[in-house]
Design a protein around this motif. Sequence first.
Motif, short mmCIF file in Angstrom:
data_model
loop_
_atom_site.label_atom_id
_atom_site.label_comp_id
_atom_site.label_asym_id
_atom_site.label_seq_id
_atom_site.Cartn_x
_atom_site.Cartn_y
_atom_site.Cartn_z
N LEU A 162 7.04 8.37 6.15
CA LEU A 162 6.28 9.29 5.55
C LEU A 162 5.03 8.38 5.38
CD1 LEU A 162 8.43 11.51 3.46
CD2 LEU A 162 7.69 12.00 5.65
N HIS A 163 3.78 9.20 5.02
CA HIS A 163 2.80 8.35 4.72
C HIS A 163 1.95 9.18 3.58
CE1 HIS A 163 2.64 5.87 8.09
NE2 HIS A 163 3.21 6.97 8.84
N GLY A 164 1.28 8.33 2.48
CA GLY A 164 0.24 8.80 1.54
C GLY A 164 1.02 9.80 0.79
N ASP A 165 0.57 11.22 0.68
CA ASP A 165 0.92 12.18 -0.39
C ASP A 165 2.70 12.29 -0.24
OD1 ASP A 165 -1.48 11.96 -1.39
OD2 ASP A 165 -2.21 13.82 -0.54
N TYR A 166 2.85 12.41 0.87
CA TYR A 166 4.29 12.95 1.21
C TYR A 166 5.20 11.71 0.76
CZ TYR A 166 1.98 16.18 4.44
OH TYR A 166 1.09 17.30 4.91
N LEU A 167 5.02 10.67 0.91
CA LEU A 167 5.97 9.58 0.46
C LEU A 167 5.70 9.41 -1.00
CD1 LEU A 167 7.61 6.91 0.85
CD2 LEU A 167 5.35 5.70 0.86
N ALA A 168 4.71 9.82 -1.69
CA ALA A 168 4.37 9.84 -3.20
C ALA A 168 5.66 11.06 -3.57
CB ALA A 168 3.31 10.15 -3.51
N ILE A 169 5.33 12.37 -2.89
CA ILE A 169 6.17 13.33 -3.47
C ILE A 169 7.56 12.98 -3.55
CG2 ILE A 169 6.97 15.65 -3.04
CD1 ILE A 169 3.79 16.02 -2.23
N VAL A 170 8.27 12.39 -2.31
CA VAL A 170 9.58 11.78 -2.11
C VAL A 170 9.85 10.94 -3.21
CG1 VAL A 170 11.23 10.96 -0.78
CG2 VAL A 170 9.51 12.50 0.35
N THR A 171 9.02 9.93 -3.64
CA THR A 171 9.59 8.88 -4.53
C THR A 171 9.56 9.68 -5.93
OG1 THR A 171 7.07 8.23 -4.47
CG2 THR A 171 8.64 6.99 -3.34
N GLY B 196 0.72 -1.18 0.00
CA GLY B 196 -0.04 -0.06 0.02
C GLY B 196 0.81 1.35 -0.06
N LEU B 197 2.16 1.00 -0.58
CA LEU B 197 2.83 2.42 -0.82
C LEU B 197 3.02 3.04 -1.91
CD1 LEU B 197 6.10 0.97 1.15
CD2 LEU B 197 4.02 2.32 2.09
N LEU B 198 2.53 4.33 -1.98
CA LEU B 198 2.45 4.94 -3.45
C LEU B 198 3.79 5.36 -3.97
CD1 LEU B 198 0.73 5.92 -5.61
CD2 LEU B 198 0.01 7.97 -4.20
N ASP B 199 4.42 4.67 -4.79
CA ASP B 199 5.62 4.96 -5.52
C ASP B 199 5.36 5.58 -6.75
OD1 ASP B 199 8.23 5.02 -6.20
OD2 ASP B 199 8.82 3.15 -5.50
N LEU B 200 5.82 6.93 -6.97
CA LEU B 200 5.76 7.51 -8.07
C LEU B 200 6.96 7.57 -9.07
CD1 LEU B 200 3.32 10.54 -7.24
CD2 LEU B 200 2.61 8.21 -8.32
N GLY B 201 8.07 6.97 -8.38
CA GLY B 201 9.36 7.11 -9.11
C GLY B 201 10.11 5.60 -9.20
N TYR B 202 9.17 4.83 -9.55
CA TYR B 202 9.56 3.08 -9.50
C TYR B 202 10.31 2.91 -10.67
CZ TYR B 202 9.21 -1.88 -9.20
OH TYR B 202 9.88 -3.12 -9.06
N VAL B 203 10.19 3.57 -12.02
CA VAL B 203 10.90 3.43 -13.14
C VAL B 203 12.39 3.42 -12.84
CG1 VAL B 203 10.71 5.75 -14.23
CG2 VAL B 203 10.69 3.66 -15.60
N ALA B 204 12.75 4.57 -11.86
CA ALA B 204 14.30 4.74 -11.78
C ALA B 204 14.96 3.36 -11.19
CB ALA B 204 14.38 5.69 -10.56
N SER C 271 6.90 5.96 -15.12
CA SER C 271 6.36 5.49 -13.65
C SER C 271 4.68 5.82 -13.72
CB SER C 271 6.72 6.54 -12.93
OG SER C 271 8.21 6.20 -12.45
N ALA C 272 4.32 6.70 -14.39
CA ALA C 272 2.70 7.00 -14.44
C ALA C 272 2.22 5.56 -15.35
CB ALA C 272 2.67 8.10 -15.26
N PHE C 273 2.80 5.20 -16.23
CA PHE C 273 1.94 4.04 -16.91
C PHE C 273 2.32 2.67 -16.05
CE2 PHE C 273 1.98 4.32 -21.97
CZ PHE C 273 1.67 5.73 -21.68
N LEU C 274 3.34 2.54 -15.50
CA LEU C 274 3.42 1.51 -14.43
C LEU C 274 2.32 1.50 -13.27
CD1 LEU C 274 7.03 1.19 -14.15
CD2 LEU C 274 5.96 -0.53 -15.36
N LEU C 275 2.18 2.42 -13.00
CA LEU C 275 1.09 2.75 -11.81
C LEU C 275 -0.17 2.44 -12.28
CD1 LEU C 275 0.69 3.62 -8.76
CD2 LEU C 275 0.55 5.81 -9.25
N ALA C 276 -0.41 3.16 -13.48
CA ALA C 276 -1.72 2.76 -14.11
C ALA C 276 -2.08 1.23 -14.34
CB ALA C 276 -1.77 3.77 -15.21
N ALA C 277 -1.06 0.80 -14.80
CA ALA C 277 -1.11 -0.85 -15.31
C ALA C 277 -1.27 -1.79 -14.06
CB ALA C 277 0.14 -1.52 -15.82
N VAL C 278 -0.69 -1.38 -12.71
CA VAL C 278 -1.34 -1.98 -11.60
C VAL C 278 -2.56 -1.70 -10.97
CG1 VAL C 278 -0.88 -2.17 -8.97
CG2 VAL C 278 1.26 -1.97 -10.78
N ILE C 279 -3.13 -0.39 -11.33
CA ILE C 279 -4.46 0.12 -10.74
C ILE C 279 -5.46 -0.54 -11.85
CG2 ILE C 279 -6.08 1.83 -10.39
CD1 ILE C 279 -3.62 3.57 -9.66
#
Length: 588
Positions: A334-343, A275-283, A490-498
């Motif tokens: 960090l949680h939620g949006d803050y973790l997403a911004i950091v990633t 349940g961790l929102l990672d927006l920089g996973y492609v790195a 990263s956007a495509f990867l997150l969209a694929a999972v959701i």
Amino acid sequence: MTTDLTKTPEESGTTAPEQTGVKAPGLLHWIVAAGGLATVASTFLAWTYTTEFPGDLTVNGYPGGLQVLTLVGGLLLTLLALSGLGIKGLRWLTPAGSSKALLFLAVGTLGTTWYAVVAIAAQLGGIAHWEPGAYVAFVTVLIPVAAASLLKDDARKPAKAKEIPSWAEILLIVVAFAIGMYAVTYGISTEYPELFIGYLLLVGFGAAALNKAGVMARISALASKNKQVAAVAAFAAAAVFPFTQTTDTFTVIAVQILIFATVALGLNVVVGLAGLLDLGYVAFLGVGAYTAALVSGSTASALDIELPFWAAMIIGALASLVFGVIIGAPTLRLHGDYLAIVTLGFGEIFRITVNNMDGDNGPQITNGPNGIPNIPALNIFGYDFGETHTILGVELGSYANYYLLMLLVMVFVVLVFSRAQDSRIGRAWVAIREDETAATAMGINGFRVKLIAFALGATLAGVAGTVQAHFQGTVLPEMYVFAGPVAPNSAFLLAAVILGGMGTIRGPLLGAALLFLIPEKLSFLKDFQLLAFGLALILLMRFRPEGLIPNRRAQLEYHEHDEGTDKPDVPEQRPPADPIVGTSKAGA
């Protein structure tokens, strides 16, 4: 109360005891069947007189192009309608009812047919370019839709399937996977956008129809009962693909889909399980790819070493693991949006860093924006992936070699995911995802288990990155961005999972295949991809928030109070097994 003109299966006593009392107007079923046959007949007539429209729809007596899709839709409509009437030998097609399934399939066939005839008029300059077959198809496909929309809802809990011999169960599983693989291969091999759009319409509504009819649940139950057979059948069906191709045109697409799907499955550990929102996973994919490029003997590499592939893969995976721990350790509190911004920031830092390591703005390591080209083809135990090889009498090109290798890598990632999901740590991930405060109160070290999820997800992405570097032959900073026209990002990867369904195995695989194929086949979407995906996600969140292939927990959470919700016929205390690997989905 009116009396049906034709006896229904319930009236003739052909259904299970718990299904009695469900009324299905027999006349309307016959009309749907007749409309399906009329639709089939229309495909044997010419729809236009010119070959300027792709697919050659000018021949009488021989369907081509989009006509084939309409033909398939008409045949399925007829079979499902006859099954709804209780015709012996066909009742197994609609164990959960036929009315909703017929409506979905009728709408899908209508959409495919009307799209074809309207596209003919739009591209060629009016309906004057229609032949009589187009008029017939335009009208006849309305008949099943009108009749199906008048059917009473006969949805019911499927009766227990009859026991059949083990060999028959295995045969059904093999046939089901073969049909599924053929459908996927057909979609990958479509040669023009009009055919692919028609394919999407028919397959989308057709899959929904089979799900409403209960066929999907029956096949899933068989696969769960024969887990090893299902796993072998799934692998064999996928492995056959390169042997069916005469050129590398579509094999390239298949390899890219496998890379995308493998990375999406790694992200599913972080997002779907923990349940961790990672927006920089492609790195992490980029870390693995750049590491492999540096140690694989590229002429542009700053490191004058050439390691065997197995060593390069291990180093790439370890490098991604280290980066995952370094980034995760200070940020996972960090949680939620803050973790997403950091990633998100980490993903951009990685891209900017490798872009500046060109000898001018930083050390000469990655060649900056020029990337690392000339990465040699893989050579594993003397098997050169850059050469053509003959296996079982079939000539396999370079891309077919990489396809088979990437398929093995995906099997490895699937096994790791399934074992981790069913382990003690996997249950801890789910507990943290559902309620971190409650999980912590029960003695779970939230920071530790989240860091393990982050590290494992990064490692799996690094493994895929090492193969991607050799497959592409070059790595560039622009390949690892948050959002862009080319997957994976990263956007495509997150969209694929959701889109596919978080926390499942099949969901991200399906989501990744769709999100890669649609832009690849529909080139005109390249400038509007984010807009199209945004609209698609909004619609998905509205009508199917749990994803296309949800786990049982998510399905019950989102549809607990919905009437007529399809409930899996499995023991309540344990989610159903995933037929790909034959392991159950563990809850908290």
